[in-house]
Design a protein around this motif. Structure first.
Motif, PDB file in Angstrom:
ATOM      1  N   ILE A 122       0.878  -1.360   0.082  1.00 44.65           N
ATOM      2  CA  ILE A 122       0.288   0.023   0.203  1.00 44.65           C
ATOM      3  C   ILE A 122       0.928   1.209   0.009  1.00 44.65           C
ATOM      4  N   ASP A 123       0.844   2.003  -1.242  1.00 47.73           N
ATOM      5  CA  ASP A 123       2.086   3.074  -1.276  1.00 47.73           C
ATOM      6  C   ASP A 123       0.929   4.437  -1.231  1.00 47.73           C
ATOM      7  N   ARG A 124       1.196   5.144  -0.187  1.00 47.20           N
ATOM      8  CA  ARG A 124       0.869   6.278  -0.020  1.00 47.20           C
ATOM      9  C   ARG A 124       1.840   7.423   0.410  1.00 47.20           C
ATOM     10  N   SER A 125       2.904   7.243  -0.423  1.00 43.95           N
ATOM     11  CA  SER A 125       4.108   8.193  -0.083  1.00 43.95           C
ATOM     12  C   SER A 125       4.063   9.303  -1.002  1.00 43.95           C
ATOM     13  N   GLY A 126       3.533   9.218  -1.986  1.00 42.33           N
ATOM     14  CA  GLY A 126       3.491  10.641  -2.744  1.00 42.33           C
ATOM     15  C   GLY A 126       5.009  10.594  -3.592  1.00 42.33           C
ATOM     16  N   LEU A 171       3.730   2.418   3.302  1.00 46.51           N
ATOM     17  CA  LEU A 171       4.847   3.268   3.140  1.00 46.51           C
ATOM     18  C   LEU A 171       3.678   4.758   2.956  1.00 46.51           C
ATOM     19  N   VAL A 172       3.654   5.454   4.100  1.00 42.30           N
ATOM     20  CA  VAL A 172       2.914   6.505   4.015  1.00 42.30           C
ATOM     21  C   VAL A 172       3.771   7.917   4.405  1.00 42.30           C
ATOM     22  N   SER A 227       8.063  -1.246  12.275  1.00 45.24           N
ATOM     23  CA  SER A 227       7.697   0.277  11.756  1.00 45.24           C
ATOM     24  C   SER A 227       8.964   1.108  12.001  1.00 45.24           C
ATOM     25  N   ALA A 228       9.096   2.075  10.903  1.00 48.72           N
ATOM     26  CA  ALA A 228      10.084   3.328  10.837  1.00 48.72           C
ATOM     27  C   ALA A 228       9.697   4.344  10.519  1.00 48.72           C
ATOM     28  N   GLU A 229      10.020   5.289  10.905  1.00 45.22           N
ATOM     29  CA  GLU A 229       9.708   6.562  10.538  1.00 45.22           C
ATOM     30  C   GLU A 229      11.109   7.689  10.386  1.00 45.22           C
ATOM     31  N   PHE A 230      10.858   8.698   9.375  1.00 49.94           N
ATOM     32  CA  PHE A 230      12.184   9.420   9.374  1.00 49.94           C
ATOM     33  C   PHE A 230      11.246  10.748   9.027  1.00 49.94           C
ATOM     34  N   PRO A 231      12.172  11.661   9.747  1.00 52.08           N
ATOM     35  CA  PRO A 231      11.651  13.275   9.485  1.00 52.08           C
ATOM     36  C   PRO A 231      11.806  13.289   7.951  1.00 52.08           C
ATOM     37  N   TYR A 232      10.701  14.041   7.177  1.00 53.71           N
ATOM     38  CA  TYR A 232      10.906  14.133   5.838  1.00 53.71           C
ATOM     39  C   TYR A 232       9.850  15.195   5.502  1.00 53.71           C
ATOM     40  N   GLU A 233      10.258  16.295   4.800  1.00 56.80           N
ATOM     41  CA  GLU A 233       9.297  17.443   4.051  1.00 56.80           C
ATOM     42  C   GLU A 233       8.971  17.163   2.800  1.00 56.80           C
ATOM     43  N   GLY A 234       8.041  15.883   2.366  1.00 59.89           N
ATOM     44  CA  GLY A 234       7.686  15.585   1.370  1.00 59.89           C
ATOM     45  C   GLY A 234       6.409  15.696   0.966  1.00 59.89           C
ATOM     46  N   THR A 235       5.805  15.130  -0.112  1.00 58.85           N
ATOM     47  CA  THR A 235       4.287  15.352  -0.563  1.00 58.85           C
ATOM     48  C   THR A 235       3.535  14.471   0.244  1.00 58.85           C
TER      49      THR A 235
END
Length: 348
Positions: A236-240, A277-278, A337-345
């Motif tokens: 499920i890809d919601r990553s922009g 991926l969101v 789970s993994a998270e990274f700071p990211y100013e993306g879409t």
């Protein structure tokens, strides 16, 4: 006292008092505001606040000796920031602690300045942590570069040599049925070896990750792994747009998916594995979820004792200022789970 508006008082309540930095606001020789962190530190170590202020004033005067130690002049002319070292005895732990008093000029007209009490041991630990993270990042980049080199060698050199051998054997056929049958068997074995080499080259470092990025690489990984398992694999890809993600983060996310899927296929006895991926407002998050048998947390250090393992995954993520969590319950499945700071879409 310092004249304050209602908005100033509100800001102090919301920001200053709960700040993690132990801070005092001083006017002339009087402490007018102490935040919670400073109060806890002063009470816990029984620090004499007047002594702290005296140290700061003395340092101010020494830095501005030309003013004949006129305190008001010193405050007006002093640097906006300076530091004073101080040793404090922790009577409970029977050890000497080293602090730094960082003082900042706030209002020269009213002789107002702030004093921040910094624990040097904490600063040193943070510096060591950052140094360790830097080392981990460099090691991982070196490993991935070496993986890329090995993958290219396997594909361009070893695989080509095997393919060339298959073609050479084809020209060696003479029409003798028995000999030609033996040659065909060897060719079949070499074709199997060639397939294994190509698969190994992709596992070591997929070219699609370097050429097309994270999302196509995950799709290719699922496509490659699905035929070898009855477990349903879903992405499920919601990553922009992830093109602005650093190469280190893209590689780490891919390795987590690869490791988590491999372990789940081998050990979870799951019926489905879902990769999500969101992209959020200021971060990108990954979850790999299986509905398998799960395992007891904190007793199993790694799934299979090889590859990244959970510990290495955690270190790799932390080195990139990310967040990593493994949540598993017996008969309820596992979520990585993994998270990274990211100013993306952000995808709504």
């Amino acid at each position: 006292m310092i004249p304050m508006k209602n908005s100033d008082t509100l800001w102090i309540q919301k920001n200053f008092l709960d700040s993690p930095d132990a801070t005092l606001i001083v006017q002339d020789t009087q402490v007018v505001i102490v935040n919670n962190a400073a109060q806890q530190l002063i009470n816990g170590l029984n620090i004499d606040v007047n002594y702290l202020i005296q140290l700061v004033q003395t340092d101010m005067a020494e830095n501005q000796s030309a003013t004949n130690n006129c305190f008001n002049c010193v405050v007006k002319e002093t640097m906006h920031h300076n530091s004073v070292p101080i040793d404090v005895m922790d009577k409970n732990q029977l050890q000497k602690l080293t602090f730094t008093l960082d003082y900042y000029l706030i209002d020269s007209e009213n002789d107002v300045y702030s004093v921040v009490i910094r624990n040097n041991a904490t600063v040193d630990r943070l510096k060591k942590m950052e140094d360790n993270h830097d080392i981990v990042r460099k090691i991982n980049r070196t490993q991935e570069n070496e993986r890329k080199r090995i993958s290219e060698d396997l594909h361009d050199s070893v695989a080509q040599s095997v393919y060339s051998s298959i073609m050479t054997l084809n020209r060696m056929k003479t029409g003798d049925e028995e000999k030609d049958k033996m040659i065909a068997q060897v060719q079949e074995q070499l074709r199997g070896t060639l397939s294994d080499i190509k698969s190994l080259a992709v596992d070591v470092r997929p070219a699609v990750l370097d050429n097309f990025g994270l999302i196509p690489a995950i799709h290719a990984l699922i496509k490659r792994m699905q035929p070898s398992t009855d477990i349903e694999l879903d992405f499920i890809d919601r990553s922009g747009d992830t093109s602005e993600l650093s190469g280190d983060i893209q590689t780490t996310l891919y390795r987590i998916v690869q490791e988590a899927m491999t372990n789940a296929i081998k050990h979870s006895k799951a019926s489905s594995i879902v990769i999500m991926l969101v992209s959020h407002k200021n971060k990108i998050s990954l979850e790999v979820i299986d509905d398998g048998v799960g395992f007891k947390m904190y007793t199993q250090k790694s799934y299979n004792g090889s590859s990244l393992g959970m510990i290495n995954m955690n270190e790799r993520v932390k080195s990139l200022n990310g967040y990593f969590l493994v949540d598993s319950k017996i008969n309820e499945g596992t979520t990585i789970s993994a998270e990274f700071p990211y100013e993306g879409t952000k995808v709504e």
